[in-house]
Structure formats: structure tokens, C-alpha cells
Design an enzyme around this catalytic site. Structure first.
Site, PDB file in Angstrom:
ATOM      1  N   THR A 142      -3.410   6.085   2.444  1.00 33.38           N
ATOM      2  CA  THR A 142      -3.985   8.068   3.185  1.00 33.38           C
ATOM      3  C   THR A 142      -4.567   8.554   1.691  1.00 33.38           C
ATOM      4  O   THR A 142      -4.453  10.078   1.138  1.00 33.38           O
ATOM      5  CB  THR A 142      -2.418   8.259   2.868  1.00 33.38           C
ATOM      6  OG1 THR A 142      -1.697   7.583   3.826  1.00 33.38           O
ATOM      7  CG2 THR A 142      -2.676  10.075   4.302  1.00 33.38           C
TER       8      THR A 142
ATOM      9  N   ARG B 181       1.284  10.344   0.823  1.00 30.79           N
ATOM     10  CA  ARG B 181       2.077  11.427   1.474  1.00 30.79           C
ATOM     11  C   ARG B 181       3.185  12.437   0.897  1.00 30.79           C
ATOM     12  O   ARG B 181       3.515  12.714   1.879  1.00 30.79           O
ATOM     13  CB  ARG B 181       1.792  10.562   3.003  1.00 30.79           C
ATOM     14  CG  ARG B 181       1.102   9.843   3.341  1.00 30.79           C
ATOM     15  CD  ARG B 181       1.340   9.313   4.724  1.00 30.79           C
ATOM     16  NE  ARG B 181       0.360   8.852   5.499  1.00 30.79           N
ATOM     17  CZ  ARG B 181       0.364   8.210   6.510  1.00 30.79           C
ATOM     18  NH1 ARG B 181       1.337   7.907   7.077  1.00 30.79           N
ATOM     19  NH2 ARG B 181      -0.522   7.047   6.730  1.00 30.79           N
TER      20      ARG B 181
ATOM     21  N   GLU C 184       1.144  -0.882  -0.024  1.00 30.34           N
ATOM     22  CA  GLU C 184      -0.178  -0.729   0.278  1.00 30.34           C
ATOM     23  C   GLU C 184       1.650   1.601   0.104  1.00 30.34           C
ATOM     24  O   GLU C 184       1.381   1.677   1.005  1.00 30.34           O
ATOM     25  CB  GLU C 184      -1.110   0.126   1.276  1.00 30.34           C
ATOM     26  CG  GLU C 184      -2.168   1.241   1.587  1.00 30.34           C
ATOM     27  CD  GLU C 184      -2.249   1.327   2.846  1.00 30.34           C
ATOM     28  OE1 GLU C 184      -2.629   0.759   3.567  1.00 30.34           O
ATOM     29  OE2 GLU C 184      -2.641   2.203   3.070  1.00 30.34           O
TER      30      GLU C 184
ATOM     31  N   LYS D   1     -10.591  -0.507   7.174  1.00 28.15           N
ATOM     32  CA  LYS D   1      -9.467  -0.290   8.171  1.00 28.15           C
ATOM     33  C   LYS D   1     -10.082  -0.050   9.148  1.00 28.15           C
ATOM     34  O   LYS D   1     -10.829   1.192   9.505  1.00 28.15           O
ATOM     35  CB  LYS D   1      -9.184   0.376   7.020  1.00 28.15           C
ATOM     36  CG  LYS D   1      -7.260   0.779   7.362  1.00 28.15           C
ATOM     37  CD  LYS D   1      -6.576   1.897   6.670  1.00 28.15           C
ATOM     38  CE  LYS D   1      -4.936   2.465   7.155  1.00 28.15           C
ATOM     39  NZ  LYS D   1      -3.896   2.763   6.757  1.00 28.15           N
TER      40      LYS D   1
HETATM   41  C1  3PG Z   1      -0.834   4.131   7.592  1.00 27.61           C
HETATM   42  O1  3PG Z   1      -1.208   4.922   6.967  1.00 27.61           O
HETATM   43  O2  3PG Z   1      -1.298   2.946   7.701  1.00 27.61           O
HETATM   44  C2  3PG Z   1      -0.414   4.205   8.911  1.00 27.61           C
HETATM   45  O3  3PG Z   1       0.582   5.070   9.212  1.00 27.61           O
HETATM   46  C3  3PG Z   1       0.590   2.894   9.207  1.00 27.61           C
HETATM   47  O4  3PG Z   1       0.741   3.408  10.482  1.00 27.61           O
HETATM   48  P1  3PG Z   1       1.848   2.732  11.293  1.00 27.61           P
HETATM   49  O5  3PG Z   1       3.572   3.231  10.506  1.00 27.61           O
HETATM   50  O6  3PG Z   1       2.187   2.808  12.327  1.00 27.61           O
HETATM   51  O7  3PG Z   1       2.399   1.428  10.541  1.00 27.61           O
END
Ligand code: 3PG
Length: 217
Positions: free
Chosen positions: A74, A51, A47, A134
């Protein structure tokens, strides 16, 4: 791998992996070796989070490898769905629930996994016929206890807890009946990728696969 799959198949394949690596793209030249490292670890899924300025091109480079199931994360605005699809994304993940983004995904036939962390958001998703969600940010929103609590009123919902999930706590989620998979960046941490430590990426991916197998045994 993914070209002949239906939307439901894409989501099932995603769930079957048990873990969704969350990639924060930075250096584009590192995307192909990163994809290869994930495959070597037995986790051919990514995924790519929208960002960073590099995200769309990073997604495109990863998605060139048809043995990888690549999606966009995101995603918060409808136009990003178009960008994601044009770059080769096979699914869209959102950190929250947006009717506009869901609507655009529907128009484009793009499988979408909205983010939720409250009962109200779960209901909004169910209203749109979406039951694979999610759970974000998982640890900060109550962790496995919250997933269990949400399972009671929503037994038909399957969650992908993400946010603060790691090798240390993934099994706490994966052993819950309502959890389809977990997501996380720990096996593709930006520091590992930046350092080109793809051996570590493969090792952590393989460890994640083993955690899933043990949790589902
Ligand atoms: C996401 O965008 O799904 C999260 O920021 C991932 O979270 P993590 O970096 O704590 O695994």
C-alpha cells in the site's frame, strides 16, 4: 537470507513463495510471533501494508528476522519508500501505478511491484521497464478471466493477483501461466493475529504452500 540478494533475486524469491501474505499491522508485540508462525507454516514472506500508524515499526520488527523476506505494501507516496527502506523493507508493493513512487524506488534501488487492473496501467508499467505487476483488486476487477484477458496483449507480464484471493480461489489464479504468485490476507487475518491464534496462522500458511505446490504440479 535476503542480505546478499540482488533486486531480481528478491523478486524471484517472492514469486517462488507462490503466496504473499498481506499483513495489516496493529499490535507491534504480535509481529515477531506472527513472523515465526509464517515461517513455521513454510511461508517466510510478509508484505506489511502502510495503512496503519503502526506499519513502519511493525515492518521494522518483522524485518529484524533475516529469515523473513519483508516488504512494504500500500505504498502510494514517494516518501513512504524511504520509510520502508529505512525500516528494512526488501521490496515495495503499490495498489496502483505512480510514476513518482516508481521513480523513488529506482533512486533507492528498491524492487517495486506496481498495482494494475487495466491495460493502460500495464503499459505505464512496461514503459518503466517493469513487468512483474500486482493485479489489484483481483476479484473485483474480473478475477482469473481478467488475468487471462490481459495475458493476451501482454505475454511478457507476470501478475500477482491480490484482493479477494483466498484458499478457496487461489488455485484458479495460480494455475494460469501469467500468474507468478498470489497475495492475500487470509492466512494473517487481523482477527487471528489480534487473538494471538498463531497456530491457525501457521496452519493456513502451510495450507497456502500446499495449494501452490498442487497448482504448480
Ligand atoms: C492488499 O492490500 O493487497 C489487499 O487489501 C489484500 O486483499 P485481501 O485482504 O482481500 O486479501
Amino acid at each position: 537470507m535476503a542480505c546478499a540478494l540482488s533486486d531480481d533475486d528478491v523478486l524471484e524469491l517472492l514469486c517462488a513463495s507462490g503466496v504473499v501474505p498481506v499483513v495489516v499491522a496493529d499490535d507491534l508485540d504480535l509481529m515477531r510471533p506472527l513472523g515465526d508462525a509464517l515461517k513455521a507454516g513454510g511461508l517466510p514472506v510478509a508484505e506489511v501494508t502502510f495503512r496503519s500508524a503502526a506499519a513502519v515499526e511493525a515492518l521494522r520488527r518483522l524485518a529484524l528476522d533475516r529469515d523473513l523476506l519483508v516488504g512494504a505494501g500500500t505504498v502510494v507516496r514517494p516518501e513512504q519508500v524511504d520509510l520502508a527502506r529505512n525500516a528494512g523493507a526488501r521490496f515495495v508493493v503499490m495498489p496502483g501505478f505512480s510514476s513518482r513512487v516508481v521513480g523513488r524506488c529506482r533512486e533507492l534501488g528498491m524492487p517495486v511491484i506496481p498495482g494494475v487492473c487495466t491495460a493502460t496501467e500495464v503499459i505505464a508499467a512496461l514503459d518503466r521497464g517493469i513487468s512483474l505487476l500486482k493485479f489489484f483488486p483481483a476479484q473485483a476487477s474480473g478475477g482469473p478471466a481478467m488475468v487471462r484477458a490481459l495475458h493476451a496483449p501482454f505475454p511478457e507480464v507476470r501478475f500477482i493477483p491480490t484482493g479477494g484471493v483466498s484458499a478457496a480461489n487461489a488455485a484458479d489464479y495460480l494455475t494460469l501461466p501469467s500468474v507468478a504468485a498470489v497475495g492475500g490476507s487470509w492466512m494473517v487475518a487481523p482477527t487471528l493475529v489480534r487473538d494471538g491464534d498463531f497456530a491457525a496462522v501457521s496452519k493456513l500458511a502451510a495450507q497456502a504452500v500446499a495449494i501452490v505446490a498442487e497448482a504448480h504440479a
